[in-house]
Design an enzyme around this catalytic site. Structure first.
Site, PDB file in Angstrom:
ATOM      1  N   ASN A  10       0.873  -1.170   0.000  1.00  0.00           N
ATOM      2  CA  ASN A  10       0.000   0.000   0.000  1.00  0.00           C
ATOM      3  C   ASN A  10       0.912   1.222   0.000  1.00  0.00           C
ATOM      4  OD1 ASN A  10      -1.776   2.044   0.501  1.00  0.00           O
ATOM      5  ND2 ASN A  10      -2.699   1.118   2.327  1.00  0.00           N
ATOM      6  N   ARG A  89      -2.686  -2.201  -3.299  1.00  0.00           N
ATOM      7  CA  ARG A  89      -3.872  -1.358  -3.150  1.00  0.00           C
ATOM      8  C   ARG A  89      -3.730  -0.206  -4.153  1.00  0.00           C
ATOM      9  NH1 ARG A  89      -4.926   3.374   0.964  1.00  0.00           N
ATOM     10  NH2 ARG A  89      -7.093   3.755   0.481  1.00  0.00           N
ATOM     11  N   HIS A 178     -12.725   3.265  -0.004  1.00  0.00           N
ATOM     12  CA  HIS A 178     -12.800   2.297   1.104  1.00  0.00           C
ATOM     13  C   HIS A 178     -13.565   1.046   0.697  1.00  0.00           C
ATOM     14  CE1 HIS A 178     -12.523   5.749   4.314  1.00  0.00           C
ATOM     15  NE2 HIS A 178     -11.328   5.241   4.096  1.00  0.00           N
ATOM     16  N   ARG A 239     -10.465  16.277   6.877  1.00  0.00           N
ATOM     17  CA  ARG A 239     -11.228  16.655   5.676  1.00  0.00           C
ATOM     18  C   ARG A 239     -12.618  17.143   6.071  1.00  0.00           C
ATOM     19  NH1 ARG A 239     -10.334  11.077   2.682  1.00  0.00           N
ATOM     20  NH2 ARG A 239      -8.378  10.763   3.759  1.00  0.00           N
ATOM     21  N   GLU A 384      -8.194  -4.780   5.342  1.00  0.00           N
ATOM     22  CA  GLU A 384      -8.080  -4.580   3.894  1.00  0.00           C
ATOM     23  C   GLU A 384      -6.927  -5.398   3.310  1.00  0.00           C
ATOM     24  OE1 GLU A 384      -8.448  -0.595   5.287  1.00  0.00           O
ATOM     25  OE2 GLU A 384      -9.214   0.017   3.343  1.00  0.00           O
TER      26      GLU A 384
END
Ligand code: ADP
Length: 400
Positions: A10, A89, A178, A239, A384
């Site tokens: 990742n 990923r 996601h 965010r 993940e």
């Protein structure tokens, strides 16, 4: 095949996370992260058999150097032969990818082309792929896309109220992110409720530094809160989530912000950090509520939880029946306070928590937290990396 492991990578702009996972047994042999890449302070942290080491990297301090260190480490520990493939990923797969994909030059060109939709992510994902190809020239490389699970959304959920040409000609639409996490926890929720994923309908809330909510109908994503980019939706660590778009014109035209300043404001200075004026870390804000009864921290948490609850409630319009609400991500898995505040706004939907069960579940535990007279509410730790390892292995086996 069961002894084979998949190296999961990742890649971020200045970091590279990795783990070596056996997809059959789910055992993790090695995991770690190279951080502060492209600076002279770059280092790599590796955990192997419960032993942790931190080693400074050498010039040019880049992703390639980090991966070469990992290759040497695998060789030294006799693990290289076990690695069957590399799973990456990749953040944005656009409309091109709804499934994990074997990487070749065409796929790399497509990922590169999609960089205009994900300028912060796809270029660094490609750096990781190129570095891994050089480090493991004999291994197959697979891309697992964050957007893939959401490709099942219907047009009514992904088209914005903008001129349709912008979608048709420029690909401006909701993509969602996601996806790997929402898919994983939905699969686990279906297992917990003794049903196949294809029958499971509900809402999954991935709450970490980035946060997104997903409506799942009969096993498929039918709506999600992130949009063209991961800036949209609920309030996150730094965010803003959704805002009135005119605020951007106001900031520029009335308050003299530059475009870059607006970008930084919305992506890095807003959310929990911006509202609390304290931290983007949920634990700091919780401490300020619990220990100091700090009103700003309390307001921040209320805004965060109310927005999540409103999104969950709105997704009742997207699904045909409701089996469970699922919390995951660093916050969703650990914060009983946030779970309480989210669910207390949902009592009209017949969702209620059992206080003891809720406070008991944290630190990687999975379980049900609803009261006896409520619909199901579950906490399921996401993984993940495991999904990427499993999907990579499946794809490699299909091609053999
Ligand atoms: P990322 O999106 O970067 O993968 P994580 O899923 O690890 O992030 O989530 C990070 C968030 O989880 C942070 O806001 C952190 O404060 C929160 N978190 C982690 N542990 C706890 C805890 N025990 N209690 C409350 N919040 C926690």
């Amino acid at each position: 095949m069961s002894q084979q492991t998949v190296l999961v990578i990742n890649c971020g702009s200045s970091s590279l996370k990795f783990s070596l996972i056996n997809p059959s047994s789910t055992q993790v042999t090695i995991s770690g992260i190279a951080e502060r890449l492209l600076t002279s302070e770059a280092f790599i942290k590796i955990s192997c058999n419960n032993e942790k080491s931190v080693i400074p990297l050498t010039t040019p301090f880049d992703h390639q150097v980090a991966l070469q260190y990992l290759v040497d480490f695998l060789n030294k520990h006799g693990l290289t032969e076990q690695v069957s493939a590399v799973g990456h990923r990749v953040v944005h797969g656009g409309e091109s990818y709804s499934q994990p994909t074997l990487i070749d030059n065409n796929v790399k060109d497509t990922i590169n082309g999609l960089a205009q939709l994900a300028p912060l992510h796809n270029p660094v994902n490609l750096i990781g792929i190129t570095a891994a190809e050089q480090a493991f020239p004999d291994l197959k490389q697979v891309a697992v896309f964050d957007t893939a699970f959401h490709q099942s959304m219907p047009e009514k959920a992904f088209i914005y109220g903008l001129p349709y040409d912008l979608y048709k000609e420029q690909g401006i639409r909701r993509y969602g992110f996601h996806g790997t996490s929402h898919y994983f926890v939905a699969t686990k929720a279906a297992q917990a409720l003794n049903m196949p994923l294809s029958s499971f309908s509900g809402i999954t809330a991935h709450l970490g530094n980035g946060c997104s909510v997903c409506a799942i109908d009969n096993g498929e994503s039918v709506d999600t809160s992130m949009g063209l980019t991961p800036l949209a939706g609920v309030v996150m660590g730094t965010r803003s989530g959704d805002i009135d778009p005119s605020i951007i014109f106001h900031l520029i035209n009335q308050l003299g912000y530059s475009l870059d300043e607006v970008d930084t404001l919305l992506n890095k200075k807003s959310g929990l950090l911006g509202i609390s004026q304290m931290s983007n870390d949920c634990r700091t804000i919780e401490d300020a509520i619990i220990n100091d009864n700090n009103p700003q921290a309390n307001l921040t948490m209320d805004i965060f939880c109310y927005r999540i609850a409103k999104t969950i409630a709105s997704y009742m319009a997207a699904i045909s029946h409701f089996d469970a609400l699922v919390f995951t991500g660093g916050i969703g898995e650990n914060s009983d306070l946030i779970r309480t505040r989210v669910v207390r706004s949902l009592s009209l939907l017949n969702l209620k928590l059992d206080t003891d069960k809720n406070t008991d579940i944290r630190f990687g535990k999975a379980g049900s937290i609803n009261s006896d007279d409520s619909l199901a509410c579950l906490v399921i730790p996401t993984n993940e990396e495991l999904v990427i390892a499993m999907q990579t292995q499946q794809l490699i086996e299909q091609g053999e």
